[in-house]
Design an enzyme around this catalytic site. Structure first.
Site, PDB file in Angstrom:
ATOM      1  N   LYS A  98     -74.960 -45.199 -95.273  1.00 49.34           N
ATOM      2  CA  LYS A  98     -73.701 -44.522 -94.955  1.00 49.34           C
ATOM      3  C   LYS A  98     -72.507 -45.167 -95.656  1.00 49.34           C
ATOM      4  O   LYS A  98     -72.574 -46.273 -96.161  1.00 49.34           O
ATOM      5  CB  LYS A  98     -73.501 -44.460 -93.436  1.00 49.34           C
ATOM      6  N   ARG A 136     -82.550 -45.653 -87.313  1.00 51.17           N
ATOM      7  CA  ARG A 136     -82.830 -44.432 -88.095  1.00 51.17           C
ATOM      8  C   ARG A 136     -82.542 -44.742 -89.561  1.00 51.17           C
ATOM      9  O   ARG A 136     -81.401 -45.035 -89.902  1.00 51.17           O
ATOM     10  CB  ARG A 136     -81.937 -43.302 -87.567  1.00 51.17           C
TER      11      ARG A 136
HETATM   12  C1  YH5 Z   1     -77.088 -40.876 -86.675  1.00 52.89           C
HETATM   13  O1  YH5 Z   1     -76.351 -41.807 -87.013  1.00 52.89           O
HETATM   14  N1  YH5 Z   1     -76.934 -39.408 -88.756  1.00 52.89           N
HETATM   15  S1  YH5 Z   1     -77.272 -37.290 -90.451  1.00 52.89           S
HETATM   16  C2  YH5 Z   1     -74.094 -39.635 -94.887  1.00 52.89           C
HETATM   17  C3  YH5 Z   1     -74.609 -40.623 -95.713  1.00 52.89           C
HETATM   18  C4  YH5 Z   1     -75.835 -41.202 -95.425  1.00 52.89           C
HETATM   19  C5  YH5 Z   1     -76.542 -40.764 -94.315  1.00 52.89           C
HETATM   20  C6  YH5 Z   1     -74.458 -41.311 -97.976  1.00 52.89           C
HETATM   21  N2  YH5 Z   1     -78.232 -37.779 -87.976  1.00 52.89           N
HETATM   22  C7  YH5 Z   1     -77.348 -39.752 -87.509  1.00 52.89           C
HETATM   23  O2  YH5 Z   1     -77.866 -39.790 -92.038  1.00 52.89           O
HETATM   24  N3  YH5 Z   1     -78.746 -38.761 -85.796  1.00 52.89           N
HETATM   25  C8  YH5 Z   1     -77.483 -38.213 -89.009  1.00 52.89           C
HETATM   26  O3  YH5 Z   1     -73.850 -41.028 -96.750  1.00 52.89           O
HETATM   27  C9  YH5 Z   1     -78.164 -38.742 -87.025  1.00 52.89           C
HETATM   28  N4  YH5 Z   1     -77.681 -40.862 -85.443  1.00 52.89           N
HETATM   29  C10 YH5 Z   1     -78.485 -39.832 -85.015  1.00 52.89           C
HETATM   30  N5  YH5 Z   1     -79.016 -39.914 -83.794  1.00 52.89           N
HETATM   31  C11 YH5 Z   1     -76.155 -38.248 -91.457  1.00 52.89           C
HETATM   32  C12 YH5 Z   1     -76.789 -39.295 -92.301  1.00 52.89           C
HETATM   33  C13 YH5 Z   1     -76.036 -39.759 -93.506  1.00 52.89           C
HETATM   34  C14 YH5 Z   1     -74.804 -39.204 -93.800  1.00 52.89           C
END
Ligand code: YH5
Length: 261
Positions: free
Chosen positions: A209, A243
């Site tokens: 993230k 996760r």
């Molecule tokens: C979470 O924290 N996050 S989807 C932007 C990024 C990298 C990754 C490059 N679903 C979560 O993973 N469910 C998502 O920048 C989730 N907790 C739970 N429970 C977003 C994601 C991401 C977004």
């Protein structure tokens, strides 16, 4: 928990599991097989992009992305599957094809979602988000981010219990990056024990993230070490589930933690 995105625009994903107009089920299965070999416990399947600014997806489209993927995973492997959704129809259909956990970034706040989750009888993960993905990153504001996020989650958990979900079937998640600045995310992460100390299982999702990108001044493809380090720190602070995109590396790091802590 390993992330399996079945969205056409998930730039953060390890592989693009989406080919032209439909989900590439073989690619999903190969990805899941790799995660299982690497020691994953739960596969999280999501068909809605919730990255900042992402557009909402139609129910039929989300169903068409997620349900064939979950059905194929459950047919071929014994791994636990969670469905990353806020949509009542997807909760119902996913539970019918064998999903074992409802992971909702909107904490079952959409109309009909709580009822669908109760009817499924499945455990749920409630995540905190300020506003919606389209607007959440424009000037997020809190007077006390830890108190407000924790207050929301504990109150929402009580509402879920009142609605008929077992108290021991509710996971909470501060929602890193969802309507939060990097300063908010760091304040939450530093105070993670205020969440884990409640005894309620906590899920942490920080993998790749933007907060990691901002701390290290690096692009998404350079966030592996930062992501793994934060997963270890989260586990050390008592998180029950992390996760992640990079299952192999994270499992290795967590094995070291558990042998040496
Ligand atoms: C979470 O924290 N996050 S989807 C932007 C990024 C990298 C990754 C490059 N679903 C979560 O993973 N469910 C998502 O920048 C989730 N907790 C739970 N429970 C977003 C994601 C991401 C977004």
């Amino acid at each position: 928990m390993g992330i399996v995105n079945v969205t056409p625009d998930s730039f953060a994903d390890a592989g693009k599991l989406f080919c032209a107009a439909s989900v590439d089920v073989d690619l999903v299965l190969r990805t899941v097989e790799g995660m299982i070999s690497a020691g994953v416990d739960i596969i999280d399947v999501g068909g809605e992009s919730t990255r900042p600014g992402a557009n909402p997806v139609a129910v039929d489209e989300e169903l068409a992305r997620v349900i064939p993927a979950i059905a194929a995973i459950k047919k071929h492997f014994e791994v636990l599957v969670s469905v990353d959704t806020s949509t009542p129809e997807v909760i119902v259909a996913a539970s019918a094809v064998g999903a074992e956990l409802i992971n909702d970034v909107r904490a079952l706040c959409r109309a009909g979602a709580l009822e669908a989750a109760v009817d499924s009888g499945l455990p749920v993960c409630l995540m905190h988000m300020q506003k919606e993905p389209t607007s959440m990153q424009c000037q997020p504001q809190y007077s006390d981010v830890v108190a407000e996020v924790k207050g929301f989650l504990m109150q929402r958990r009580e509402q879920c219990i009142t609605a008929g979900i077992d108290a021991n079937q509710v996971i909470i998640d501060p929602g890193f990056g969802f309507g939060k600045t990097t300063a908010h995310n760091i304040a939450l992460f530093k105070s993670l024990e205020q969440f884990t100390n409640t005894g309620v299982p906590v899920l942490v999702g920080v993998s790749r993230k933007r907060m990691i990108g901002e701390l290290l001044n690096c692009s998404t493809d350079q966030r592996l070490i930062g992501s793994v380090t934060m997963a270890v720190l989260a586990a050390q602070k008592g998180a029950a589930i992390v996760r992640v995109h990079d299952v192999f590396e994270t499992v290795q790091a967590l094995q070291i933690l558990h042998h040496c802590d």
